[in-house]
Each structure stands twice: as C-alpha cells, then as structure tokens.
Design a protein around this motif. Structure first.
Motif, mmCIF file in Angstrom:
data_model
loop_
_atom_site.group_PDB
_atom_site.id
_atom_site.type_symbol
_atom_site.label_atom_id
_atom_site.label_comp_id
_atom_site.label_asym_id
_atom_site.label_seq_id
_atom_site.Cartn_x
_atom_site.Cartn_y
_atom_site.Cartn_z
ATOM 1 N N ASN A 292 0.841 -1.214 0.000
ATOM 2 C CA ASN A 292 0.000 0.000 0.000
ATOM 3 C C ASN A 292 0.871 1.257 0.000
ATOM 4 O O ASN A 292 0.589 2.221 -0.702
ATOM 5 N N ALA A 296 1.047 4.113 -2.742
ATOM 6 C CA ALA A 296 0.779 5.516 -2.405
ATOM 7 C C ALA A 296 1.923 6.421 -2.863
ATOM 8 O O ALA A 296 1.734 7.607 -3.115
ATOM 9 N N ASP A 323 5.389 5.888 5.583
ATOM 10 C CA ASP A 323 5.763 6.362 4.244
ATOM 11 C C ASP A 323 5.636 7.873 4.171
ATOM 12 O O ASP A 323 4.998 8.495 5.030
ATOM 13 N N GLY A 327 -0.493 10.587 2.212
ATOM 14 C CA GLY A 327 -1.345 10.388 3.399
ATOM 15 C C GLY A 327 -2.682 9.788 3.002
ATOM 16 O O GLY A 327 -2.970 9.615 1.813
ATOM 17 N N LEU A 328 -3.481 9.489 4.014
ATOM 18 C CA LEU A 328 -4.762 8.818 3.741
ATOM 19 C C LEU A 328 -5.766 9.775 3.107
ATOM 20 O O LEU A 328 -5.935 10.896 3.596
ATOM 21 N N VAL A 341 -13.275 -0.894 0.938
ATOM 22 C CA VAL A 341 -13.029 0.556 0.944
ATOM 23 C C VAL A 341 -11.742 0.760 0.152
ATOM 24 O O VAL A 341 -10.681 0.276 0.538
ATOM 25 N N THR A 342 -11.864 1.419 -0.969
ATOM 26 C CA THR A 342 -10.675 1.606 -1.805
ATOM 27 C C THR A 342 -10.778 2.910 -2.588
ATOM 28 O O THR A 342 -11.880 3.379 -2.882
ATOM 29 N N THR A 343 -9.611 3.487 -2.901
ATOM 30 C CA THR A 343 -9.609 4.655 -3.784
ATOM 31 C C THR A 343 -8.873 4.302 -5.077
ATOM 32 O O THR A 343 -8.656 5.150 -5.918
ATOM 33 N N LYS A 344 -8.467 3.023 -5.155
ATOM 34 C CA LYS A 344 -7.688 2.612 -6.339
ATOM 35 C C LYS A 344 -8.606 2.069 -7.418
ATOM 36 O O LYS A 344 -9.598 1.400 -7.107
ATOM 37 N N GLY A 347 -8.383 -1.505 -7.157
ATOM 38 C CA GLY A 347 -8.291 -1.987 -5.773
ATOM 39 C C GLY A 347 -9.528 -2.776 -5.368
ATOM 40 O O GLY A 347 -10.609 -2.606 -5.929
ATOM 41 N N MET A 348 -9.325 -3.667 -4.436
ATOM 42 C CA MET A 348 -10.472 -4.429 -3.935
ATOM 43 C C MET A 348 -10.912 -3.910 -2.565
ATOM 44 O O MET A 348 -11.997 -4.213 -2.104
ATOM 45 N N GLY A 349 -10.016 -3.193 -1.907
ATOM 46 C CA GLY A 349 -10.384 -2.630 -0.607
ATOM 47 C C GLY A 349 -10.535 -3.672 0.484
ATOM 48 O O GLY A 349 -11.315 -3.494 1.415
ATOM 49 N N GLY A 351 -7.499 -5.381 1.662
ATOM 50 C CA GLY A 351 -6.182 -5.578 2.272
ATOM 51 C C GLY A 351 -6.144 -5.170 3.741
ATOM 52 O O GLY A 351 -5.737 -5.939 4.610
ATOM 53 N N LEU A 352 -6.626 -3.952 4.034
ATOM 54 C CA LEU A 352 -6.530 -3.457 5.403
ATOM 55 C C LEU A 352 -7.488 -4.185 6.344
ATOM 56 O O LEU A 352 -7.161 -4.389 7.515
ATOM 57 N N VAL A 376 1.723 8.596 5.890
ATOM 58 C CA VAL A 376 0.999 7.937 6.968
ATOM 59 C C VAL A 376 1.849 6.805 7.546
ATOM 60 O O VAL A 376 2.696 6.232 6.844
HETATM 61 P P1 ADP Z 1 -6.785 -1.605 -1.682
HETATM 62 O O1 ADP Z 1 -5.296 -1.549 -1.584
HETATM 63 O O2 ADP Z 1 -7.290 -2.722 -2.524
HETATM 64 O O3 ADP Z 1 -7.421 -0.310 -2.056
HETATM 65 P P2 ADP Z 1 -6.705 -1.619 1.194
HETATM 66 O O4 ADP Z 1 -7.724 -2.072 2.174
HETATM 67 O O5 ADP Z 1 -5.347 -2.187 1.319
HETATM 68 O O6 ADP Z 1 -7.328 -1.929 -0.226
HETATM 69 O O7 ADP Z 1 -6.590 -0.052 1.263
HETATM 70 C C1 ADP Z 1 -7.748 0.750 1.319
HETATM 71 C C2 ADP Z 1 -7.451 2.180 0.936
HETATM 72 O O8 ADP Z 1 -6.677 2.787 1.966
HETATM 73 C C3 ADP Z 1 -6.625 2.349 -0.305
HETATM 74 O O9 ADP Z 1 -7.417 2.300 -1.482
HETATM 75 C C4 ADP Z 1 -6.030 3.733 -0.080
HETATM 76 O O10 ADP Z 1 -6.946 4.745 -0.458
HETATM 77 C C5 ADP Z 1 -5.861 3.805 1.425
HETATM 78 N N1 ADP Z 1 -4.467 3.538 1.845
HETATM 79 C C6 ADP Z 1 -3.999 2.402 2.339
HETATM 80 N N2 ADP Z 1 -2.679 2.525 2.639
HETATM 81 C C7 ADP Z 1 -2.323 3.792 2.318
HETATM 82 C C8 ADP Z 1 -1.093 4.552 2.386
HETATM 83 N N3 ADP Z 1 0.037 4.034 2.861
HETATM 84 N N4 ADP Z 1 -1.137 5.843 1.971
HETATM 85 C C9 ADP Z 1 -2.274 6.388 1.505
HETATM 86 N N5 ADP Z 1 -3.458 5.720 1.408
HETATM 87 C C10 ADP Z 1 -3.468 4.448 1.814
#
Ligand code: ADP
Length: 397
Positions: A292, A296, A323, A327-328, A341-344, A347-349, A351-352, A376
């Motif tokens: 991630n 980012a 990193d 930031g988030l 929850v994803t902004t990619k 992305g599948m959202g 991972g976290l 972040v």
């Molecule tokens: P994905 O990677 O598939 O989007 P994650 O659950 O890993 O799913 O992450 C969710 C969202 O959190 C990401 O789409 C991103 O917007 C945000 N994010 C996660 N890690 C970071 C990071 N290190 N810096 C900025 N945004 C992050």
C-alpha cells in the motif's frame, strides 16, 4: 356423656372445616378406596375433569380420567403411580402426565397420591392434582425461544463465516496476484534470455527460474494458509522472530530489490523475543502494508518507506510502516479497516480489513498516525507470549 358430645361436636367441626377447604381449593382432590374406586371428589376435581361427583363416585378413577398416556396409548392401571400409593403405602408424585376430561380432551397435570392408613391398614389414597397447562405452555415457549435463539446464533455464525470466506476469497485473488505476476515476469525474462543463447544469459535465466519457483511456492503457501482459514482450522502457530518475518515480507514485495528511486529502510529492534504467531498471515499483513505504501508513493519525488519494530507497552512488540506519500485520502480515513473501501481503480479494498483481522487474531491492534512531514504510518502491536532467542537486524535496502 357430656365429654362424648363435645368430642363429637369437635369432630364435626373438623369435618366441616375440611369440607370447606376441599370445596374452596383450586386443586382437584379426590379420594380412592383400596380398589381404586372414587369415594369423594371436590368441586375443583369435577370442574377440571368435566365429570360430576355422582359420575365419579364408585367408578374407577383410572378408567375415567387416567386411562391413556398423552400420546393416546393405553395406560396400564398396574403402572399407575396413583394406584401404587395404596399398594406400596408410599407417596407418589408426577408432573409429566395428563388427565382426560369427560369430553375426551386431555390436560397436563401435576399430582400427588398419598396413601390413607386406618389402624395400620392401607385403605385407599387421596389424590390432589392441578392443571399445569399454562406452565407447560410457558415452558414450551421458553424452549422454543431458546431454540430460536440457538438457531439465530448459528445463523449468525454462518453469516460471519460466509462473509469471512468472501473476504478470504477476495484476499486470495489480491495476494496471489503479486507472486503470480512475479512468476510471469521471471519466466518471460528467462525466455528472452534463453533466446539470446549465450552462457551468461543461460546462467541469468537459471537464477530467474529459481526466483520463479520461489514465487510459485509463495503462491502455494498463501493458498494453503487461506484454505485453512476458510476451513476454520487453526493454522499452526510457531515461534518466530518478527524481524525475520518483516525481512521476508519485504523481499516478497520487492523481489528484484528496491528501485533506483525508492528508499526502503528498516529499523528493527534487536531486543525482540520470538513470539508465537501464524507466520504466513503476519507476512501478509506486512506485505499488504508495504505494498500500500509503495502504491501511495507512485509518482513521488523522493519516495521513502521505513519499517520499524520496537518493544512496546507490557512486553508487546510494535511494528510500524511509515511512508512519506500523500497520506490517507479523507474519504477512506473514517472507514479504513472496513472491507471494500478503496480509492484505487483496480483496488479491492480488502487488504486493510484482512490486516486488522489477522492482527486482532494475534491479540494486537492496528492504528494509523498522520505523519507531520506528510504520509501515513500504520502501526500494529503483537503481545508477546513466550520468549526464545533474540535476533534482529538494522539496515538499509
Ligand atoms: P486496496 O489496496 O485494494 O485499495 P486496502 O484495504 O489495502 O485496499 O486499502 C484501502 C485504501 O486505503 C486504499 O485504497 C487507499 O486509499 C488507502 N491507503 C492504504 N494505505 C495507504 C497509504 N500508505 N497511503 C495512503 N493511502 C493508503
């Protein structure tokens, strides 16, 4: 003479009082002689069974009201506890039987049959009974609601499990993508090298094939670990050094070493004891967090990631991935650890949310800190359970 009259009067008064009690009580009471024939029945006994006293007197009470079990099968009089009382001279109580009304319907009863003695001889029994329909209905409701609660509970577990399986399936696709892409890249590079047909190229291709094998092995490990999770089998926990797990995870994210622009440093405390963990799952946490961070940092001028470990409160270990990216994003920070929850774009959202599940499975917590200089830091804790060797390494990649 006067004494005899007084005795008679007092006997009459006792009888009167007994009669009054028998008339007034809500419990059915009837008397049986030694043949099981009814010798008296109070108004409640008549009201509850539907028989008049005249209809009962001189009749076998068993034949009238106690002839069948609740399922309608014949109730043998020789097994009747009421009649046993005037045979064995003992008190018999039951609360799991039915009496039958004159109209052929039955009701659940609780009764006690007490033997009557006269000058040392068993001459019959007195039976007191009550209709326990309401209590039985209440108990049935309670059982039903408990059963419903149990079913709801198991439904809930099922839903939780299915949703976890859904997460795992998405996570599997997510996790497998990386080693499979690496395998593809190594194999394609090897093919190009083999086409060149030189000794050096062959040697290089050999190295790439080894790497491809390692990545395929990693994919297999992911599938095995996740399958066990889906099957709800607890994958085996082993004593591991978190620093080694981190180093291996970083090697997985950056299989070819770091790029010329990216700086990835580690600050791993040498004072950490080995801890009992699911190695592959914890590797997934680190892989997810570092990947991630890498994503980012795409397009960043001086991208930097620092992975650190340290001794935390109460002997726990803290792992941080910091990193200097953007930031988030505002829209995800509130619901960061929720699934999908994803902004990619691709992305599948998940991972976290998987990271959170794994960390919590280990008794730890995961949080984020907004870095002052931008970017972040994701930190998670792992409580230590037992100690073994201390190992650690600091370094720059
Ligand atoms: P994905 O990677 O598939 O989007 P994650 O659950 O890993 O799913 O992450 C969710 C969202 O959190 C990401 O789409 C991103 O917007 C945000 N994010 C996660 N890690 C970071 C990071 N290190 N810096 C900025 N945004 C992050």
């Amino acid at each position: 003479m006067n004494e005899a009259i007084t005795k008679k009067q007092s006997l009459n008064s006792v009888r009167l009082q007994t009669d009054l009690i028998l008339q007034a009580t809500g419990d059915g009471v009837y008397g049986l002689n030694s043949e099981g024939k009814t010798v008296f029945a109070n108004p409640a006994a008549c009201r509850l069974t539907g028989f008049s006293e005249e209809e009962m007197l001189g009749k076998s009470q068993h034949k009238l009201c106690h002839h069948s079990h609740s399922d309608g099968s014949n109730y043998d009089v020789h097994e009747c506890p009421i009649y046993l009382a005037f045979k064995d001279g003992k008190i018999h109580r039951e609360s799991n039987e039915v009496f039958w009304r004159k109209d052929g319907t039955s009701f659940p009863v609780e009764y006690v049959s007490t033997p009557i003695w006269d000058a040392g001889e068993l001459i019959g029994a007195v039976v007191s009974f009550r209709d326990i329909s309401e209590r039985v209905a209440l108990e049935a409701k309670l059982v039903e609601s408990k059963e419903r609660e149990r079913l709801l509970q198991s439904d809930l577990h099922h839903v939780a499990r299915v949703s976890a399986m859904g997460e795992v399936a998405s996570a599997m696709a997510h996790e497998l993508n990386q080693p499979l892409t690496a395998v593809m890249n190594y194999v394609q590079a090897s093919r190009r090298l083999l086409d060149a047909d030189t000794q050096t190229a062959k040697q290089k291709a050999h190295g790439y094939m080894d790497k491809a094998i390692a990545q395929a092995g990693r994919a297999g490990e992911i599938i095995r670990g996740l399958r066990k999770f889906v099957e709800k089998e607890d994958t085996e926990r082993t004593f591991e050094n978190i620093n080694e797990i981190i180093n291996e995870a970083i090697a997985l994210v950056l299989p070819g070493g770091q790029s010329s622009t990216l700086k990835l440093t580690t600050k791993l405390s040498p004072d950490l004891s080995d801890i009992l963990v699911h190695k592959v799952r914890l590797q997934q946490v680190v892989v997810n967090l570092v990947r991630n961070a890498l994503e980012a940092l795409e397009g960043s001028d001086a991208p930097h990631i620092e992975v650190s470990t340290r001794l935390y409160k109460d002997g726990a270990i803290e792992v941080c991935i910091c990193d200097n990216g953007p930031g988030l994003p505002e829209e995800v920070s509130q619901k960061l650890f929720q699934s999908f929850v994803t902004t990619k774009q691709n992305g599948m959202g998940v991972g976290l949310s998987i990271c959170k599940t794994i960390v919590e499975e280990h008794g730890g917590e995961i949080n984020t800190i907004k870095n002052e200089q931008g970017g972040v830091t994701f930190c998670f804790t792992l409580p230590t359970t037992t100690l073994a060797n201390n190992t650690g390494a600091d370094g720059e990649r």
